[in-house]
Design an enzyme around this catalytic site. Sequence first.
Site, short mmCIF file in Angstrom:
data_model
loop_
_atom_site.label_atom_id
_atom_site.label_comp_id
_atom_site.label_asym_id
_atom_site.label_seq_id
_atom_site.Cartn_x
_atom_site.Cartn_y
_atom_site.Cartn_z
N GLU A 285 -9.91 3.10 -5.24
CA GLU A 285 -9.60 4.46 -4.79
C GLU A 285 -8.49 5.14 -5.58
O GLU A 285 -7.64 5.83 -5.02
CB GLU A 285 -9.25 4.44 -3.29
CG GLU A 285 -10.39 3.96 -2.42
CD GLU A 285 -10.06 3.95 -0.94
OE1 GLU A 285 -10.97 4.19 -0.12
OE2 GLU A 285 -8.88 3.69 -0.59
N HIS B 292 -2.69 3.52 -4.31
CA HIS B 292 -2.13 2.97 -3.07
C HIS B 292 -0.72 2.45 -3.35
O HIS B 292 -0.31 1.41 -2.83
CB HIS B 292 -3.01 1.85 -2.52
CG HIS B 292 -4.33 2.34 -2.00
ND1 HIS B 292 -4.45 3.01 -0.80
CD2 HIS B 292 -5.58 2.25 -2.52
CE1 HIS B 292 -5.74 3.31 -0.61
NE2 HIS B 292 -6.43 2.89 -1.64
N ASP C 287 0.86 -1.18 0.00
CA ASP C 287 0.00 0.00 0.00
C ASP C 287 0.90 1.23 0.00
O ASP C 287 2.13 1.11 -0.03
CB ASP C 287 -0.94 -0.01 1.22
CG ASP C 287 -2.26 0.70 0.92
OD1 ASP C 287 -2.23 1.95 0.83
OD2 ASP C 287 -3.29 0.03 0.79
#
Length: 607
Positions: free
Chosen positions: A178, A110, A35
């Site tokens: 995201e 990420h 991440d």
Amino acid sequence: MVDVARFFTPKENLLRIIDCMAMLKLNKLHLHLVDGNGWRIEINRYPLLTEIGSRLVERPGQAFSERHNARQGEPTVEKGFYTQDDIREIVAYATKRHIEVIPEIEMPAHSNAALASYPLLACPIVDKYIGVLPGMGGSSGDIIFCARNDSVFTFLEGVLDEVMELFPSKYIHLGGDEARKTYWEECPLCRARMKAEGLGDTEALQGYFMARVSRYVQSKGREVMGWDELTNTDIPKDAIIFGWRGMGQAAMKAAKQGHRFVMAPARVMYLIRYQGPQWFEPLTYFGNNTLQDVYTYEPFQKDWTPEVKNLLMGVQVCLWTEFCNTPEDVDYLIFPRLSALAEVTWTQPVRKNWQSFLKAMDHFNDHIAAKGIVYARSMYNIQHTVTPVNGSLQVKLECIRPDVQIRYTTDDTEPTAQSTLYTKPLQLKSAQTVKAVTFAGDKQMGKVLVLPIGWNKATAKPILGANPEGLKLLVNSVRGSLKNSDFEWCSWTKSDTITFTVDLQKKEMLHSLTLGCITVYGVAIHRPAYIQVAVSDDNRIFRQVGEMHYTSEEIFREGAFVDNCLFPLNVEARYVRVTANGIGVCPATHVRPGQEARINLDELIIE
């Protein structure tokens, strides 16, 4: 799913979690290995991923959501990663217990830990330092893999080659969630890719990106998994979708196109949420997911067709580790809620019985305690609700366990097994401190709830505004904690004008007004920029009696704290109206730059 990227769970602790999974017949362990906050798997072809990407600038004493990004040159600290031998051991250990370990390599977002290690894989227009993120990342979270740079795909294929060699799982999870397209929108290379491929927007560009990597994984005989943002555009062929947003509704978009899916809805299956009454819990965010919430979740919905039902592969709980600082924190958030997942996945709804489950879970908890796991006892704690009713305060006490008794006192003494038994809501008409705790026989089971209830001229009085039921929290005489989601804070998500009026029901001498505001810097909750107090005798003609203005420096202070905004009054009136305005968006230096600042108020106190 265990997020080992934000907080690295040591191998020995992960093996113990695998043991407990096997006891519950849970057969899939999804490891979120990378991440923006860390790269946790050794890749021989790209050694900088762990030499740089596993290290972090520390922000002592700050919650994850409060941490500012690293500055170039700041010293970093090693936070850990799994060697390839560690991975082989983990996989072998799990395989012996009939558990398949599914690796996740996040893309295209990420990815700050990877890009801090190999910054040339970002879009060339990125004009800021790329570092491993200590926290949320703010605008640096917009830095993602460049979609036109073919070296990105060479890199990812190299990483995935080693991952697939280490993990025999038939499934490889590619993330896909995201991804903010800020740099893709402006990057000339990405724009050229869009033009060359005939892509209408950057969402379609992500579809191209994910489909290209998916084809590579599938060419190696593996199947591709991804988060439900993959449904925002063309879904990669045969991809398995994890429905996570809200109640996982986006997975239905995939199912209607014939894609298999896994339900992992954040609303009930995310273990980062509070698992009990928040006054007792360590800090996290996003509201509650109690043991009972997980247990009662039913993935099959009434409107699902047989075809959709047949595409459901399973249910997954996800532990995101933003607020974990020790392996014990990981255990605390997983257990005992993991046993509720087993009940959801293995028990037909008609056979589920909450009381029977609790007895079985208690035996399971004895086993995991013997293994050294300190599980959460939040299920024994008391949730309070204090509501104004006809000029008094109704105090409701609840515990999700039906096999305990609630004992309470109102004379400031500690409750014992001989204290008054709670059987119905209390009705209070004056200031008191309620203390309550759960017992099983003579044994105290939970923590003592200490509930100081004050009393002032506004307490339990009618309050008028856009949401009168919600506004009752302002006159229930209970102050909120530093957790803004503890059900004692009135929340406004916009910086628009807020107005509400309390009816004191008769003309009174008013000496002062105090308005409770909370600041939680990490989630952009701040005090209003302007507060005005006005009074009236008839609720028609108001006269201003006080106002306050706050500067940006006062509003955007870092940390979490409660402010009491005090207005001297010394006037007579029946109606008191409060008007407040937010400041607007957070500044560029904020951890959430450009996000609209929210306002949370907990109490209106008139003396």
